[in-house]
Design a protein around this motif. Structure first.
Motif, mmCIF file in Angstrom:
data_model
loop_
_atom_site.group_PDB
_atom_site.id
_atom_site.type_symbol
_atom_site.label_atom_id
_atom_site.label_comp_id
_atom_site.label_asym_id
_atom_site.label_seq_id
_atom_site.Cartn_x
_atom_site.Cartn_y
_atom_site.Cartn_z
ATOM 1 N N GLU A 1 0.837 -1.212 0.000
ATOM 2 C CA GLU A 1 0.000 0.000 0.000
ATOM 3 C C GLU A 1 0.863 1.250 0.000
ATOM 4 N N ILE A 2 1.975 1.222 0.727
ATOM 5 C CA ILE A 2 2.862 2.381 0.747
ATOM 6 C C ILE A 2 3.484 2.596 -0.626
ATOM 7 N N PHE A 3 3.831 1.503 -1.319
ATOM 8 C CA PHE A 3 4.347 1.649 -2.686
ATOM 9 C C PHE A 3 3.360 2.426 -3.547
ATOM 10 N N HIS A 4 2.084 2.078 -3.484
ATOM 11 C CA HIS A 4 1.093 2.724 -4.339
ATOM 12 C C HIS A 4 0.738 4.131 -3.869
ATOM 13 N N THR A 5 0.876 4.391 -2.566
ATOM 14 C CA THR A 5 0.473 5.687 -2.013
ATOM 15 C C THR A 5 1.585 6.717 -2.069
ATOM 16 N N SER A 6 2.815 6.279 -1.947
ATOM 17 C CA SER A 6 3.936 7.226 -1.879
ATOM 18 C C SER A 6 4.195 7.860 -3.240
ATOM 19 N N SER A 7 4.771 9.037 -3.197
ATOM 20 C CA SER A 7 5.109 9.783 -4.409
ATOM 21 C C SER A 7 6.611 10.014 -4.424
ATOM 22 N N ALA A 8 7.284 9.415 -5.396
ATOM 23 C CA ALA A 8 8.731 9.577 -5.500
ATOM 24 C C ALA A 8 9.157 9.266 -6.926
ATOM 25 N N ARG A 9 10.291 9.818 -7.321
ATOM 26 C CA ARG A 9 10.815 9.571 -8.660
ATOM 27 C C ARG A 9 11.157 8.101 -8.861
#
Length: 314
Positions: free
Chosen positions: A102-110
């Motif tokens: 879920e953190i993979f899909h929610t986080s915003s990063a390059r």
């Protein structure tokens, strides 16, 4: 890496800090139920949904007294001349309301990568990019809360931060000179903005560029491993500094502060795996740290380590 790059076969690689358990996958053979990636827009995670409720994490950093023991080991080695700059990191227990997926899909990063609920990384820091025969590196050194009055000038005029950034730029320039020619600094101490679940941060970076020999692809693996470990998360000089890191930190870093990247058949993009949550024995840990120099204040470094425990959000 040499074989596949030389043949123009797209692949993704993950290399741990100690270079003890590197992984490599052909892009057409990656199982998204095991590995998800988003490398600067190249991703196998399209169509996945974001978590609707905010990510919340409760952090339980080690006591300042325990951090001070490690810090003093590092400062003593610096005083002896065995290191000029060392990136000291800690492993902080977490309570999370989300899975790593879920953190993979929610986080915003390059750069984002998730490996089978073993870890998730949402990194803002490129390692090297290779395109049109040029290799570029973008070391990040210097983070400040953007809400601080005149934040840009505050960090640019900070003596410790300035010395740390100069040291890393010089180290990366020397590293690139081993594998490339006509190495130069093209941008020096520019800013990027990072929005987190708690605050907005300013991150200071530089850009260093060199030119590779024709036919470099058949030696791509040699080029990458020559540059490891990443200077921005180890220090200078590298060999002795990594020995001090192992002694001071006490546990292997594993994939944290290693690198991951994607070769698309022609060009390469990669990142340093910072901003990293891992699962060990059923518990979550956030890995974070910062550069230590002779100018470093232990309490400031301790607080910086804690401040870097966040999830970047849109």
């Amino acid at each position: 890496m040499n074989e596949w790059a030389g043949a123009g076969i797209p692949f993704l690689f993950i290399i741990d800090f100690e270079q003890a358990k590197p992984l490599i996958f052909r892009l057409d053979e990656i199982d998204p139920g095991f590995l998800l990636y988003d490398i600067n827009g190249s991703s196998n995670s399209q169509g996945q949904t974001r978590r609707e409720s905010p990510v919340k994490l409760a952090r339980y950093p080690e006591a300042y007294a325990d951090y001070l023991v490690k810090f003093n080991i590092v400062k003593n080695e610096i005083a002896l001349g065995n290191s000029f700059l060392l990136n000291l990191t800690c492993s902080t227990p977490l309570d999370l309301n989300s899975t790593l997926l879920e953190i993979f899909h929610t986080s915003s990063a390059r750069y984002k990568i998730w490996l089978n609920e073993e870890f998730v990384c949402f990194s803002p820091e490129p390692f090297v990019r290779i395109s049109d025969g040029k290799i570029r590196s973008y070391p990040m050194k210097g983070t400040i809360d953007a809400s601080i009055p005149d934040a840009e000038n505050v960090i640019l005029n900070d003596g410790k931060e300035t010395a740390e950034h100069y040291t890393i730029v010089d180290l990366i320039r020397n590293d690139l000179s081993i594998v490339a020619k006509r190495v130069r600094v093209e941008r020096f101490r520019y800013f990027a903005t990072i929005n987190t679940n708690e605050k907005r941060l300013l991150q200071v970076s530089s850009e260093i560029c060199g030119e590779l020999e024709e036919g470099f692809a058949a030696s791509l693996g040699d080029i990458i491993f020559t540059l490891l470990p990443a200077g921005s998360v180890s220090g200078a000089p590298k060999k002795k500094t990594t020995e001090i890191i192992a002694a001071a930190e006490g546990i292997p870093r594993g994939y944290y502060t290693g690198i991951t990247g994607l070769f698309d058949g022609r060009d390469l993009d990669s990142c340093v795996m910072i901003r990293f949550i891992e699962k060990r024995d059923g518990s979550y840990f956030y890995r974070s740290g910062g550069g230590i120099t002779s100018f470093s204040d232990p309490l400031s470094e301790y607080n910086e380590m804690i401040d870097k425990i966040y999830v970047p959000v849109i």
